[in-house]
Design a protein around this motif. Sequence first.
Motif, PDB file in Angstrom:
ATOM      1  N   TYR A  52       0.836  -1.199   0.000  1.00 29.55           N
ATOM      2  CA  TYR A  52       0.000   0.000   0.000  1.00 29.55           C
ATOM      3  C   TYR A  52       0.871   1.250   0.000  1.00 29.55           C
ATOM      4  CZ  TYR A  52       0.840  -0.257   5.103  1.00 29.55           C
ATOM      5  OH  TYR A  52       1.419  -0.341   6.353  1.00 29.55           O
ATOM      6  N   ASP A  53       0.267   2.378  -0.441  1.00 26.91           N
ATOM      7  CA  ASP A  53       0.992   3.641  -0.481  1.00 26.91           C
ATOM      8  C   ASP A  53       0.573   4.529   0.690  1.00 26.91           C
ATOM      9  OD1 ASP A  53      -1.490   4.621  -1.186  1.00 26.91           O
ATOM     10  OD2 ASP A  53      -0.934   5.179  -3.234  1.00 26.91           O
ATOM     11  N   ARG A  55      -1.684   7.049   0.682  1.00 31.31           N
ATOM     12  CA  ARG A  55      -2.993   7.682   0.543  1.00 31.31           C
ATOM     13  C   ARG A  55      -3.870   7.421   1.765  1.00 31.31           C
ATOM     14  NH1 ARG A  55      -4.971   9.428  -4.488  1.00 31.31           N
ATOM     15  NH2 ARG A  55      -3.317   9.385  -6.059  1.00 31.31           N
ATOM     16  N   SER A  58      -5.250   3.781   2.690  1.00 32.22           N
ATOM     17  CA  SER A  58      -4.522   2.709   2.004  1.00 32.22           C
ATOM     18  C   SER A  58      -4.107   1.599   2.969  1.00 32.22           C
ATOM     19  CB  SER A  58      -3.296   3.258   1.279  1.00 32.22           C
ATOM     20  OG  SER A  58      -3.666   3.951   0.113  1.00 32.22           O
ATOM     21  N   THR A  85       4.643   0.800  -5.379  1.00 31.54           N
ATOM     22  CA  THR A  85       3.930  -0.299  -6.026  1.00 31.54           C
ATOM     23  C   THR A  85       4.889  -1.293  -6.689  1.00 31.54           C
ATOM     24  OG1 THR A  85       1.869   0.917  -6.341  1.00 31.54           O
ATOM     25  CG2 THR A  85       2.330  -0.846  -7.902  1.00 31.54           C
ATOM     26  N   VAL A 103      -2.736  -1.330  -2.859  1.00 33.12           N
ATOM     27  CA  VAL A 103      -3.784  -0.358  -2.561  1.00 33.12           C
ATOM     28  C   VAL A 103      -3.228   1.024  -2.887  1.00 33.12           C
ATOM     29  CG1 VAL A 103      -5.393   0.533  -0.850  1.00 33.12           C
ATOM     30  CG2 VAL A 103      -4.631  -1.854  -0.725  1.00 33.12           C
ATOM     31  N   THR A 104      -3.677   1.574  -3.987  1.00 35.59           N
ATOM     32  CA  THR A 104      -3.168   2.846  -4.494  1.00 35.59           C
ATOM     33  C   THR A 104      -4.070   3.357  -5.603  1.00 35.59           C
ATOM     34  OG1 THR A 104      -1.311   3.951  -5.595  1.00 35.59           O
ATOM     35  CG2 THR A 104      -1.678   1.662  -6.164  1.00 35.59           C
ATOM     36  N   ASN A 113      -8.885   6.544  -4.269  1.00 33.15           N
ATOM     37  CA  ASN A 113      -8.023   5.430  -3.924  1.00 33.15           C
ATOM     38  C   ASN A 113      -8.408   4.271  -4.826  1.00 33.15           C
ATOM     39  OD1 ASN A 113      -6.022   3.879  -2.662  1.00 33.15           O
ATOM     40  ND2 ASN A 113      -6.502   4.738  -0.654  1.00 33.15           N
ATOM     41  N   ASP A 256       2.652   6.547  -6.062  1.00 31.74           N
ATOM     42  CA  ASP A 256       3.083   5.185  -5.707  1.00 31.74           C
ATOM     43  C   ASP A 256       4.403   4.805  -6.352  1.00 31.74           C
ATOM     44  OD1 ASP A 256       1.994   4.953  -8.294  1.00 31.74           O
ATOM     45  OD2 ASP A 256       1.333   2.898  -7.946  1.00 31.74           O
TER      46      ASP A 256
END
Length: 479
Positions: A52-53, A55, A58, A85, A103-104, A113, A256
């Motif tokens: 995940y990033d 955000r 996320s 990512t 998740v990005t 998202n 990402d």
Amino acid sequence: MIKFGTGGWRAIIGDEFTKANVRLLVQGLADRINEEAAFRPDGRPGRVVIGYDRRFLSDTAAWWAVEVLVANGVPVTIIDRPSPTPTTMWTVRNLDAAYGIAVTASHNPALYNGIKIFLPGGRDADVDVTDELTAHVATLTDADVRSVEPHVARTSELVTIQKSLNWYLDAIIDKLDIDTIRHAHMRIVLDPMFGVSETSLQTILLTARCQVSVIHDRHDPLFGGRMPSPTEGTVTALRHAVLESGADLGIATDGDADRLGIIDDKGHYLTPNQVLVLLYDYLLTRKGWSGPAVRNMSTTHLLDRVAQAHGQVCYEVPVGFKWISAKMAETDAVIGGESSGGLTVRGHIAGKDGVYAGSLLVEAVAASGTKLSELYADLVERYGELVMVEGAYGFTAERRSDLTSRIFEAHDLPDFAALGQETEKITWDDGCKVYFTNGGWTTIRFSGTEPLLRVFCEMPTHDEARAVADTIATYYALD
């Protein structure tokens, strides 16, 4: 409610990107994994890698996914820290996992998202997979979702929590000519755009003894009020930082870190097209590699000139990096990329990676013994220059229907001959692409990640490209 575009499923937070929809999507993936288990040698479901990033939601959404997968008996490795990512893609390949989830929403605005799905080897899920997954998820209801409590997921034997990024970073470092970079004593400014690339790029460049400074490194889910996309209009602060510090170049990555933008030593923005061509030429000319290149339909044809000069072929594919990675695998291509800022190189992951691309560009500059601005000037002297302009236009649902009917069904196009441009051919495989006899071209297509109609035009001169793009905008009353 869940529909995959060219870069995964992306939606507005609280509208379509909700806990319920994330759980539905992951349940659909879990069903697919368990169906495929019967075809595996051990009869067990394959592993899923999750990353995940930075955000909003996320990290939380990543654990929602873990809770569903554990309830369905699917083993999970979660990279439990914000990470690029490409790290997730590399880990899928390294662990021989069945699938990956990132998740990005990549470079989309902060209110978005989303989820990207990766297949074995770490490549982007192809259309057949995402279409089947979308169709199956559409048949599910909340009652079909199986999930465990958060504390159960965090202590489950099915879950491996990974904190380190060093396997991914070491894989990149091993591919670089670190000695050449080390002795060039380069000064680099990084702009992660409040995203996830700082640790990765800084670690790699400091390993190569570069002097590194960073801007926009704090955690800000609003991305400083700007799009987390390294375009010419969003990297003004990076340009100033490069010029003020006398740096050799500046590297910006999107949210990402799978895309990048570059500022050279004179403060000029290098487009992703220019970076792609520079790296292909570097790999062929200085590194002694051999092989074709791959680009999408809206990416510079200057790449074709470089390929032809070296007795190679440049393949054109539709927009969407999955098409690029598939063609690269088919043709053993040296490099593949797109004008939006993503590229990858043979031997690395089968997907775009701004961390590796930025590091490789630093190596190319170090190896040249010149400045980046001089390096690109030399390339233009050898291959000529093509200039691209682009436009992105929003629309209402009614307007989209009208544009679809007029452009992509009736094939109603402007009279380019009135501009003195003779048409060589027109294709309709992915939107519309018009090829001109002077080597220029223009594309018109709907974005696969945002509600936009995109127009790209590349010509021998800026005036020609601008004239074609403006004619298209005027003809369809775009604004």
